[in-house]
Write an enzyme that holds these catalytic residues in place. Structure first.
Site, PDB file in Angstrom:
ATOM      1  CB  THR A 249      -0.968   0.050   1.336  1.00 50.63           C
ATOM      2  OG1 THR A 249      -1.501  -0.837   0.810  1.00 50.63           O
ATOM      3  CG2 THR A 249      -1.760   1.496   1.197  1.00 50.63           C
TER       4      THR A 249
ATOM      5  CE1 TYR B 221      -5.843   0.597  -0.843  1.00 54.01           C
ATOM      6  CE2 TYR B 221      -3.781  -0.225  -0.838  1.00 54.01           C
ATOM      7  CZ  TYR B 221      -4.870   0.200  -0.238  1.00 54.01           C
ATOM      8  OH  TYR B 221      -4.999  -1.099   1.114  1.00 54.01           O
TER       9      TYR B 221
ATOM     10  CB  THR C 287       0.581  -3.649   6.598  1.00 54.41           C
ATOM     11  OG1 THR C 287      -0.552  -3.109   5.570  1.00 54.41           O
ATOM     12  CG2 THR C 287       1.237  -1.869   6.825  1.00 54.41           C
ATOM     13  CG  ASP C 288      -2.425  -7.212   4.295  1.00 56.08           C
ATOM     14  OD1 ASP C 288      -3.248  -6.797   4.766  1.00 56.08           O
ATOM     15  OD2 ASP C 288      -2.788  -7.547   3.027  1.00 56.08           O
TER      16      ASP C 288
ATOM     17  CE  LYS D 219      -2.891  -4.748   8.778  1.00 59.86           C
ATOM     18  NZ  LYS D 219      -2.487  -4.944   6.621  1.00 59.86           N
TER      19      LYS D 219
ATOM     20  CD  GLU E 130      -5.444 -26.526  27.866  1.00 62.74           C
ATOM     21  OE1 GLU E 130      -6.307 -26.940  27.412  1.00 62.74           O
ATOM     22  OE2 GLU E 130      -5.459 -24.838  28.306  1.00 62.74           O
TER      23      GLU E 130
HETATM   24  N1  GLU Z   1      -3.069  -5.597   0.668  1.00 63.84           N
HETATM   25  C1  GLU Z   1      -1.982  -5.279   0.709  1.00 63.84           C
HETATM   26  C2  GLU Z   1      -0.655  -4.888   1.413  1.00 63.84           C
HETATM   27  O1  GLU Z   1      -0.553  -5.819   2.106  1.00 63.84           O
HETATM   28  C3  GLU Z   1      -2.656  -3.996   1.406  1.00 63.84           C
HETATM   29  C4  GLU Z   1      -2.368  -3.563   3.066  1.00 63.84           C
HETATM   30  C5  GLU Z   1      -0.411  -3.268   2.658  1.00 63.84           C
HETATM   31  O2  GLU Z   1      -0.332  -3.052   2.739  1.00 63.84           O
HETATM   32  O3  GLU Z   1      -1.229  -1.960   3.905  1.00 63.84           O
HETATM   33  O4  GLU Z   1       0.489  -5.319   0.743  1.00 63.84           O
END
Ligand code: GLU
Length: 339
Positions: A24, A37, A103-104, A176, A295
Site C-alpha cells: 500500500t 486502490y 503491511t499484510d 498486525k 495442557e
Molecule cells: N494487501 C496489501 C499489502 O499488504 C495492502 C495492505 C498494506 O500494504 O497496507 O500489500
C-alpha cells in the site's frame, strides 16, 4: 551475529539502500472508486521523491525488488531480498537497509530476514496503511521514520525491525492487529522496542548482547512445505489429513487457547509427529506463550511448543530448520526457545 567493520565517517551522512517490494505504501487510488486502490504501483524512486528532505538524513540508493501487494509475497522474493541484503552488507555498500513492503505480511518477511541476515547492520521494514494518493497518506512519514532508524548508530545489533506510525518493533513479536487503522502494529508480548519522532530515534533499551539465531539463506524456492492448521470448535482431522496428503513436512497448529485442539486433531497430529512430521503447537489467541507440557503433554505427543511465536512465524522458523536439515524434535524445540 557477524560483526560489521564499517562505521560512518565523521561528518558524512549514513548510506541507506531502500529495497522496494510494493504494498500500500506504493499504492494508488482507483480513479472510479472512493475506497478502492491498487497496491504496488509507485516505484522506489517515487517513494523517495514524496519525502522532502530525506536526502538530508542519509545518502540514498533505491532498488526495485518487486512491486506486489504483500498478500502475494513469496519465497522467491524473500530469497532475492536476502541475497541482495547480504551483497550490500558484505560489500560495505550501505550502513543500513530499508525495505518497503505491504503491511499484510510485513511481520513474516521481517521474521524471515531476521533469521537469515547475519550482519549487525540494521534492516528496517516499513509500510503504510493508506495508499500514496490518499488524504493523510502515512507512507511518506513512515518512510522518513524508517530511514531515520536505519541511519541511527543505536540501531546496530538489533536485527530486523518494523517501523510504522512512529513506533519501532522487533521482528519476533510484531504483528498486525487491526485491518485498517494506521495504529495497527503491536508487539503483544514484549512491547515496542522504541519510538521515533521528527527529531530523534529512541530505543527503550540497549541492543541485546546475545547472538541472534540465524540460518544459511535457503538454496532455492519454494521453501520446505509446512502447513498451518487453524483450530475451531467442532473440528475434525480433515485439515491435518489434507496437509499430509499434500506432502507437508511440518504442521503448525494455530490452536485454541494454550495451543490446544479437539481430540481427533490431537490424535492425528501426534500420529504424524511419530512418523517424523514436525508438529508445532502455536495459538490463534495472538498473545502469550504456549507452555510446553501444560495442557497437552508434548513429550508424549512428540510435539514442539511454539512458545511466543505466532503461527505464521512458527511456520517460517520450521521451514528454515527443515531447509538447514534440522529435524530432531529436541533441537527444533531449542530453536523455538532461541528465536
Ligand atoms: N494487501 C496489501 C499489502 O499488504 C495492502 C495492505 C498494506 O500494504 O497496507 O500489500
Amino acid at each position: 551475529m557477524a560483526a560489521s567493520s564499517s562505521t560512518v565517517a565523521p561528518g558524512a551522512l549514513p548510506r541507506i539502500t531502500i529495497l522496494a517490494t510494493g504494498g500500500t505504501i506504493a499504492g494508488k487510488a482507483n480513479a472510479n472508486s472512493a475506497v478502492g486502490y491498487t497496491a504496488g504501483q509507485a516505484t522506489a524512486q517515487d517513494l523517495i521523491d514524496a519525502v522532502p528532505g530525506l536526502d538530508k538524513i542519509a545518502t540514498l540508493q533505491a532498488v526495485q525488488i518487486s512491486n506486489i501487494g504483500s498478500q502475494d509475497m513469496n519465497d522467491q522474493v524473500w530469497l532475492d531480498l536476502a541475497h541482495k541484503i547480504d551483497e550490500i552488507f558484505a560489500g560495505d555498500q550501505a550502513d543500513g537497509v530499508v525495505v518497503t513492503h505491504g503491511t499484510d505480511t510485513i511481520e513474516e518477511t521481517a521474521f524471515f530476514l531476521d533469521h537469515v541476515v547475519a550482519s549487525d547492520k540494521p534492516v528496517v521494514l516499513v509500510g503504510s496503511m493508506r495508499p500514496s494518493t490518499a488524504l493523510s497518506a502515512d507512507g511518506p512519514a513512515n518512510l522518513r521514520s524508517a530511514v531515520q532508524v536505519a541511519a541511527d548508530s543505536q540501531a546496530r545489533g538489533r536485527g530486523t525491525m518494523v517501523v510504522l506510525n512512529d513506533t519501532i518493533h522487533g521482528a519476533k513479536d510484531v504483528t498486525k492487529s487491526n485491518t485498517t487503522s494506521v495504529q495497527t502494529f503491536t508487539s503483544p508480548n514484549s512491547g515496542p522496542i522504541g519510538h521515533v519522532d521528527a527529531a530523534a530515534v529512541q530505543f527503550a533499551g540497549p541492543a541485546t548482547t546475545q547472538p541472534r539465531l540465524t540460518f544459511p539463506v535457503p538454496g532455492k524456492a519454494p521453501l520446505p512445505h509446512v502447513d498451518i492448521v487453524y483450530s475451531h470448535a467442532g473440528m475434525d482431522a480433515t485439515q491435518v489429513d489434507d496437509a499430509l496428503g499434500h506432502g507437508a513436512l511440518g504442521i503448525v497448529l494455530a490452536g485454541v487457547g494454550d495451543g490446544n485442539t479437539a481430540k481427533p486433531v490431537v490424535d492425528a497430529l501426534s500420529a504424524a509427529a511419530k512418523r517424523g512430521v514436525l508438529v508445532v503447537r502455536s495459538s490463534r489467541v495472538g498473545s502469550g506463550s504456549v507452555v510446553r507440557n501444560a495442557e497437552l503433554n508434548d513429550d508424549e505427543l512428540g510435539t514442539v511448543s511454539a512458545l511466543g511465536l505466532n503461527p505464521a512465524k512458527s511456520r517460517i522458523l520450521l521451514q528454515l530448520l527443515l531447509s538447514d536439515g534440522i529435524t530432531d524434535v529436541a533441537k527444533v524445540q531449542q530453536a523455538f526457545g532461541d528465536s
